[in-house]
Design a protein around this motif. Structure first.
Motif, PDB file in Angstrom:
ATOM      1  N   GLY A 839      22.108 -65.554 -34.928  1.00  0.00           N
ATOM      2  CA  GLY A 839      23.074 -64.538 -35.365  1.00  0.00           C
ATOM      3  C   GLY A 839      22.733 -63.421 -34.929  1.00  0.00           C
ATOM      4  N   MET A 840      23.749 -62.565 -34.571  1.00  0.00           N
ATOM      5  CA  MET A 840      23.550 -61.328 -33.830  1.00  0.00           C
ATOM      6  C   MET A 840      22.697 -60.477 -34.844  1.00  0.00           C
ATOM      7  N   THR A 841      21.786 -59.579 -34.287  1.00  0.00           N
ATOM      8  CA  THR A 841      21.043 -58.648 -34.875  1.00  0.00           C
ATOM      9  C   THR A 841      21.865 -57.274 -34.828  1.00  0.00           C
ATOM     10  N   PRO A 842      22.005 -56.642 -36.247  1.00  0.00           N
ATOM     11  CA  PRO A 842      22.873 -55.375 -36.190  1.00  0.00           C
ATOM     12  C   PRO A 842      21.817 -54.328 -35.481  1.00  0.00           C
ATOM     13  N   GLY A 859      19.798 -57.975 -28.274  1.00  0.00           N
ATOM     14  CA  GLY A 859      20.988 -58.404 -29.111  1.00  0.00           C
ATOM     15  C   GLY A 859      21.482 -57.225 -30.001  1.00  0.00           C
ATOM     16  N   GLY A 860      22.860 -57.294 -30.186  1.00  0.00           N
ATOM     17  CA  GLY A 860      23.490 -56.386 -31.108  1.00  0.00           C
ATOM     18  C   GLY A 860      23.830 -54.900 -30.421  1.00  0.00           C
ATOM     19  N   CYS A 861      23.368 -54.651 -29.275  1.00  0.00           N
ATOM     20  CA  CYS A 861      23.795 -53.556 -28.586  1.00  0.00           C
ATOM     21  C   CYS A 861      25.216 -53.557 -27.797  1.00  0.00           C
ATOM     22  N   GLU A 867      25.593 -58.999 -17.555  1.00  0.00           N
ATOM     23  CA  GLU A 867      24.412 -58.570 -17.068  1.00  0.00           C
ATOM     24  C   GLU A 867      23.727 -57.271 -17.741  1.00  0.00           C
ATOM     25  N   ASN A 868      24.433 -56.879 -18.756  1.00  0.00           N
ATOM     26  CA  ASN A 868      24.248 -55.514 -19.405  1.00  0.00           C
ATOM     27  C   ASN A 868      22.961 -56.242 -20.576  1.00  0.00           C
ATOM     28  N   CYS A 869      22.963 -57.330 -20.759  1.00  0.00           N
ATOM     29  CA  CYS A 869      22.352 -57.841 -21.889  1.00  0.00           C
ATOM     30  C   CYS A 869      21.058 -58.742 -21.245  1.00  0.00           C
ATOM     31  N   LEU A 870      19.875 -58.593 -22.150  1.00  0.00           N
ATOM     32  CA  LEU A 870      18.777 -59.523 -21.942  1.00  0.00           C
ATOM     33  C   LEU A 870      18.942 -60.870 -21.970  1.00  0.00           C
ATOM     34  N   SER A 871      20.068 -61.411 -22.919  1.00  0.00           N
ATOM     35  CA  SER A 871      20.381 -62.762 -23.196  1.00  0.00           C
ATOM     36  C   SER A 871      21.581 -63.160 -21.948  1.00  0.00           C
ATOM     37  N   GLU A 892      18.732 -62.719 -28.209  1.00  0.00           N
ATOM     38  CA  GLU A 892      17.926 -63.339 -26.963  1.00  0.00           C
ATOM     39  C   GLU A 892      17.438 -64.781 -27.454  1.00  0.00           C
ATOM     40  N   ARG A 893      17.123 -65.024 -28.700  1.00  0.00           N
ATOM     41  CA  ARG A 893      16.556 -66.106 -29.109  1.00  0.00           C
ATOM     42  C   ARG A 893      17.953 -67.297 -29.105  1.00  0.00           C
ATOM     43  N   VAL A 894      17.563 -68.538 -28.573  1.00  0.00           N
ATOM     44  CA  VAL A 894      18.503 -69.744 -28.637  1.00  0.00           C
ATOM     45  C   VAL A 894      18.373 -70.346 -29.903  1.00  0.00           C
ATOM     46  N   GLU A 895      19.436 -70.555 -30.747  1.00  0.00           N
ATOM     47  CA  GLU A 895      19.591 -71.170 -32.077  1.00  0.00           C
ATOM     48  C   GLU A 895      19.597 -72.744 -31.934  1.00  0.00           C
ATOM     49  N   GLY A 896      20.504 -72.927 -30.675  1.00  0.00           N
ATOM     50  CA  GLY A 896      20.833 -74.516 -30.836  1.00  0.00           C
ATOM     51  C   GLY A 896      21.667 -74.777 -29.547  1.00  0.00           C
ATOM     52  N   VAL A 897      21.967 -75.892 -29.368  1.00  0.00           N
ATOM     53  CA  VAL A 897      22.952 -76.285 -28.322  1.00  0.00           C
ATOM     54  C   VAL A 897      24.054 -77.282 -28.630  1.00  0.00           C
TER      55      VAL A 897
END
Length: 1182
Positions: A839-842, A859-861, A867-871, A892-897
């Motif tokens: 879930g997105m970090t505020p 995340g959250g920015c 390409e603007n994102c680390l993820s 950035e962290r994958v929660e699932g697939v």
């Protein structure tokens, strides 16, 4: 590894065949192939670009319509999260205490057993019990004697117990008598009688420590008493397996202490045939009974000679280990390596053996040794001549013809001289155990053995070698006064509990006699569970011993999947790259091997992330463990259960069949009817499914006790428990270890968060829906939801599946798997999958700018493009926080697939329809006339992934679903070797990767489809029920453990250049044509199109050159024979120098043999007697 020998399934070729083929290659290279240099340009470049776009659009549209990833992502974004700051040091201390207590309890239990055995033996002997307590074993009361090999004597309370994976009896222990032990012998009967009183101690130990597994006592007379009692396992022919505790690693290591062993094999020509097979059997028997505390090497002794026609035959005395100038530790890797080399030896050469003994003594005096006991095991036929074909001179010509050189007759005095001279400088002095094979020539091996404090045994057969070699084993058991308790290396349990370690204690009587060894086991899967239950996010753990060998690591195979005793990989090989970077890890390894507890930060670890290693040693054992935390793991965000539970319908557990049981209907009223279970639908033959519901599967790691889950066959109760828990309204605030808690904390949250997707999936409507078999989502916790609802196999874990790993590694791409056989058995399928993020970090704009002023941002920015994102994922999210109405970066962290499964045939057909040429003549699969006006050209098209595995190939269409080796993980090089070679060496598009799998699986026979008697794939129900219904006779297993070289390739997108496409003209021994390679950039796929593809017609009956071309650019796993060449023993002092050798009794062994002189005397006497008898017959006075 330059001196390693790789073997594969490729056709075996003689040296001459190889030379001929090489000349053919050179000839063909000079003359060229038909079509070469004729097609410098293709005509399909624009079409290929269009086809790639159409295929990508089809895949992305299918994913969008079928997977509905945006909905799943929104459920995660809208969930509530709590932050938990993790302290790695505290976790290490917690695990250190828990695991330390775990090992300490096993040690205490073993010591109590050892004390009791000594007490029972001394009391029995003090009663002057010299004769048998009864005349025969059957006369012993059942209170004393329950035989694991005789069903009629087994305890009556045998019951299947998950932790033991078999039926066991808690009321009583059972005994197993080795096949070679006389059942009527007094010592056998008495040992069974006096050890029966151990049952009381067994039960008390179990009451104190519920995690105990096997407890046992192996007697010096060859019996083992084991608790809980069990029926012995059988081989695939139905016979009980033999088991002699005296030759098991835990027994030998405990009783014999450390030792140095050199095995000398007489490899001369006179040994050829059965004799050499027996000699090799002797060597393998000795090696198989060594342990990691021993040192060993093997010498094949012989020399070169001329033959009867004057030809020189080259042979040499060779040390078989990679380390030819030293002994090597008897680790599993070295033992397997030596045994494989022994297996390949062939007899030949002269019987010149003095060099072999010279080398043996040098090895035993080297730095790499224990220095405790030295032994030479010598196997020979004692023959001083090797036949008419072995000559010790080149021969010469005379007018009458050729005169061969003299027949070799060896002078054994040379060996005696070497042995006598070398032992003067040996400490300790080696004992020689000689084994004379078949022939009566006892003088040479007998003299060697008896003059060097050993003994001679004559072997007439290779059967029951352990029994025939009792002179060697009885010496080992009796010579060392070993009383030291120790933990063994992990090994594969002979009693079916997988990989384990044993705390073994040798037991000696009051008068110093060796009674036997007690053992208490700890299973590796339980140790793994201790470590993994404290993992979260990207955290992982590992366990090593004090030599830096890896006992557990997530990159290794699970302990339950190993076929043989594990080979231990240096931890540096798993945690550093080929250049030993990061260099800082060597300091961590050094600390761990020294038993320190600390932490160290590495700015860039092997996976490219900044990581901190927290590590600690387990007191009173040789093991250390570590946790590796990425910087993002130090604050853990845990999702919380939704508060508005009323809008969430019940979730259904995956064991649909069990909802129909009487107990389920009583405990879960009306649930069975609401599921609307369908059976044997046309689209899902042999399965139970529900179109109304998705189902939830929870893997073993979701349970507090994974082992009980895996082997618990009360599936109905398991279903009831799971259904009530995942749908319970009670707060999920308990942790494992608290009363009545069966599931890990947070599992129910993931079930609830994914529940709304069920309704979305059920109500989908789009053109390709009928092609979709399953739709699913798997979260990193292991929670797996699939639609239509159906059963998954018990050992399934979505996070371990290739599609999950592939998508997690490149989460910004839509991933397509290679075809594979569906785990539920519906046929060969492809999985199309996409990642969902935590879930997105505020984050406020200020927080984002503090991380980076111009991106990429976390995340959250706020973002505009991926390409603007680390993820590398930018989207509009409903998550709370600033900039809610604008595009923001995914966490950035994958929660699932989440993904869908589509039948391969449907995927293939739809893809091929997209590839129609603009001229309507050169579409994929279409035949046409070649540019040289010859018939037979066509356009061939493939899809392959970033690892060079084919995802689409026309030949997959004709492969049977059951022939998985013909379509699963098929490498591009096996089909288009010329193109693959160009992509590797000319364009640098594929980067070759190599690794070593020390836990590989090789096969005795070729792989065959896994089918039922009805000829269809096994479905999950049939696979799960195997444990319960397998019967007493195990199936034959064609697989065995081996070391393998893993060769793979990775695509390098930068090689595509500005145009995004590679082209080239190829002509080789397999085919010719003009190729195009282009990426499908939003997926993991690449399109290969070969225009004017034309197969080369080999002039020979078989196109060997084509086979070679494809093999050199193929990936796969190849068996390594010299799998331990890289090992270096860094010992600087011996155990003897460290004062760690056990005291010895310096036994005097009985040794006798028939000398040559006495043999001649007997012959002369016999002749004299015969002459006297003849004279008497001829006497006139008769």
């Amino acid at each position: 590894m330059a001196d390693e020998t790789l073997t594969s399934n490729f056709d075996k070729m003689t040296v001459w065949q190889s030379i001929i083929l090489l000349l053919c290659v050179m000839c063909w290279t000079v003359s060229g192939y038909p079509g070469e240099e004729k097609r410098d340009m293709g005509t399909l470049e624009g079409d290929v670009q269009n086809w790639a776009m159409l295929i990508q659009n089809y895949i992305l549209q299918l994913a969008s319509d079928g997977i509905k990833r945006d909905f799943s992502q929104s459920y995660l974004d809208e969930a509530s999260y709590t932050k938990e700051v993790k302290n790695g040091t505290e976790i290490v201390l917690e695990v250190k205490k828990a695991l330390g207590d775990y090992f300490e309890k096993k040690k205490i239990a073993a010591q109590v057993l050892a004390d009791k055995v000594k007490e029972l033996y001394d009391n029995f002997m003090n009663q002057n019990m010299t004769g048998p307590v009864v005349n025969s074993l059957p006369s012993l009361d059942r209170e004393y004697y329950r035989d694991s090999d005789i069903p009629g004597t087994l305890p009556n309370d045998l019951i299947f117990t998950p932790n033991f994976r078999q039926k066991v009896a808690w009321s009583q222990s059972t005994v197993k008598i080795a096949d070679e032990v006389p059942r009527g012998d007094t010592s056998t009967i008495n040992s069974i009688y006096y050890t029966a009183a151990l049952d009381e101690v067994f039960k008390k130990n179990k009451a104190v420590d519920d995690s105990l597994r096997w407890q046992y006592f192996g007697s010096s007379v060859g019996i083992v008493r084991i608790y809980p009692g069990r029926e012995w396992s059988t081989n695939f022919a139905g016979f009980y397996n033999d088991y002699d505790p005296r030759v098991r690693p835990w027994y030998i290591a405990a009783t014999s202490g450390p030792k140095d062993v050199v095995i000398i094999l007489d490899c001369s020509l006179s040994m050829a045939g059965e004799k050499f097979a027996i000699a090799k059997g002797v060597a393998k028997t000795v090696i198989n009974t060594l342990t990691k505390q021993d040192y060993v090497n093997v010498i094949c002794a012989r020399a070169s000679h001329w033959d009867e026609v004057g030809k020189w035959k080259y042979f040499s005395t060779d040390v078989l280990s990679c380390q030819t100038d030293s002994l090597v530790p008897a680790t599993i890797a070295h033992r397997k390596d030596l045994i494989e080399k022994i297996r390949k030896l062939k007899a030949g050469g002269t019987s010149e053996l003095e060099k072999g003994f010279d080398i043996a003594y040098d090895l035993l005096m080297g730095n790499a040794r224990t220095g405790c006991q030295s032994v030479i095991v010598f196997a020979t036929d004692g023959q001083e001549m090797d036949g008419e074909n072995v000559r010790c001179g080149p021969g010469y010509y005379t007018r009458s013809g050729y005169v061969p050189g003299p027949v070799c007759k060896y002078n054994w005095t040379k060996v005696f001289t070497v042995a006598d001279e070398k032992r003067k400088y040996s400490n300790p002095e080696p004992r020689i155990f000689s084994y004379l094979i078949k022939d009566p020539k006892e003088s040479f091996p007998g003299t060697l053995a008896c003059s060097h404090r050993g003994s001679l045994v004559k072997l007439m057969t290779g059967e029951s070698l352990i029994s025939q070699m009792n002179n060697y084993f009885e010496f080992l058991f009796g010579n060392a006064k070993s009383t030291k308790a120790f933990w063994t290396s992990p090994y594969l349990d002979a009693w079916d509990l997988g990989i384990m370690v044993t705390h073994a204690i040798p037991v000696m009587s009051s008068d110093g006699k060796n009674i036997g060894v007690v053992g208490v086991d700890a299973t590796l899967d339980e140790i793994e569970n201790f470590l993994t239950k404290h993992q979260w996010g990207t955290v992982y753990s590992f366990l090593i011993n004090n030599k830096g060998e890896t006992i557990y690591h997530p990159r290794l195979k699970p302990s339950t999947n190993l076929l043989e005793d594990p080979i231990f990989i240096p931890i540096s090989q798993l945690e550093t790259d080929i250049d030993r970077k990061p260099a800082e890890f060597s300091l961590i390894e050094q600390d761990m091997r020294q038993g320190k507890t600390a932490s160290k930060h590495i700015p860039k670890s092997k996976d490219g992330k900044a990581r901190t290693y927290y590590y600690g040693a387990l007191n009173e054992s040789e093991y250390s463990f570590a946790y590796s935390l990425a910087d993002t793991d130090k604050v853990f965000r845990r999702s919380q259960e939704p508060t508005d539970r009323g809008k969430y319908p019940d979730s259904i557990f995956n064991l649909l069949k069990e909802y129909r049981g009487n107990k389920s209907r009583e405990r879960l009223p009306n649930v069975t009817e609401s599921i609307e279970i369908k059976e044997n639908e046309d689209r899902y033959p042999g399965l139970r499914i529900s179109y109304k519901h998705s189902t939830i599967f929870l893997p073993a790691k979701a349970y507090c006790d994974p082992i009980s889950y895996l082997y618990d066959d009360d599936l109905e109760q398991k279903t009831i428990d799971a259904h009530l828990w995942i749908n319970s309204m009670n707060p999920d605030n308990k942790s494992c270890g608290e009363p009545d808690q069966k599931f890990n904390k947070g599992i129910r949250t993931d079930v609830l968060i994914t529940q709304p997707i069920e309704d979305i999936w059920r109500n989908r409507s789009f053109e390709s829906l009928n092609q979709v078999k399953w739709t699913n989502i798997g979260l990193r916790s292991g929670v797996f939801r699939t639609y239509p609802g159906h059963r998954s196999t018990r050992g399934y874990d979505p996070t371990k599946r290739p599609w999950y790993k592939r998508t997690s590694s490149d989460p910004w791409k839509t991933s397509i798997s290679t075809p594979y056989m569906d785990a539920a058995g519906v046929g060969k399928i492809n999985t199309i999958s996409q990642a969902v993020f935590e879930g997105m970090t505020p984050r406020t704009m200020e927080e984002c700018l503090s991380k980076s002023t111009n991106g990429p941002w976390p995340g959250g920015c706020k973002c505009n493009v991926n390409e603007n994102c680390l993820s590398r994922e930018c989207y509009i999210s409903k998550a709370k926080g600033p900039n809610r109405d604008e595009r923001r970066c995914a966490t950035e962290r994958v929660e699932g697939v989440t993904g869908l499964d589509i039948l391969y045939d449907d995927f293939h057909q739809k893809t091929m329809e997209s590839m129609q040429a603009s001229d309507f003549r050169r579409s994929c699969g279409q035949n046409y006339t070649c540019p040289d006006n010859e018939p037979g050209c066509l356009t061939r098209c493939y899809l392959f992934d970033s690892d060079a595995f084919l995802v689409m190939d026309p030949e997959f269409m004709v492969a049977s679903d059951l022939e998985e080796n013909k379509y699963e993980r098929v490498q591009l090089g096996t089909k288009e070797g010329e193109v693959m070679k160009d992509l590797i060496y000319k364009h640098k598009f594929f980067i070759r990767k190599e690794d070593t799998d020390f836990q590989g699986s090789c096969r005795i026979t070729p792989e065959a489809p896994k089918v039922t008697l009805e000829g269809i794939p096994k479905n999950p129900e049939e696979k799960d029920d195997y444990t319960e219904n397998k019967g007493p006779i195990p199936k034959f297993n064609s697989e065995f453990g081996c070391i393998q070289d893993l060769v793979g390739f990775k695509a390098n997108d930068t090689a595509l250049g500005p145009s995004g496409m590679l082209t080239g003209n190829v002509s080789g021994p397999c085919m010719s044509g003009f190729y195009y390679v282009i990426a499908l950039p939003k997926t993991n796929l690449y399109l290969l199109v070969i225009e004017n593809w034309n197969a080369y017609k080999a002039t020979l009956f078989y196109n060997f050159n084509c086979k070679i071309t494809r093999s050199i650019v193929n990936s796969g796993a190849y068996r390594i024979i010299n799998g331990t060449c890289a090992h270096e023993d860094k010992s600087t002092s011996t155990l003897a120098q460290q004062g760690q050798c056990p005291a010895t009794r310096d036994l005097v062994l009985p040794c006798k043999f028939v000398s040559r002189a006495s043999s001649l005397s007997q012959t002369h006497l016999a002749i004299s007697v015969m002459m006297v008898l003849v004279l008497l017959q001829c006497s006139p006075y008769r």
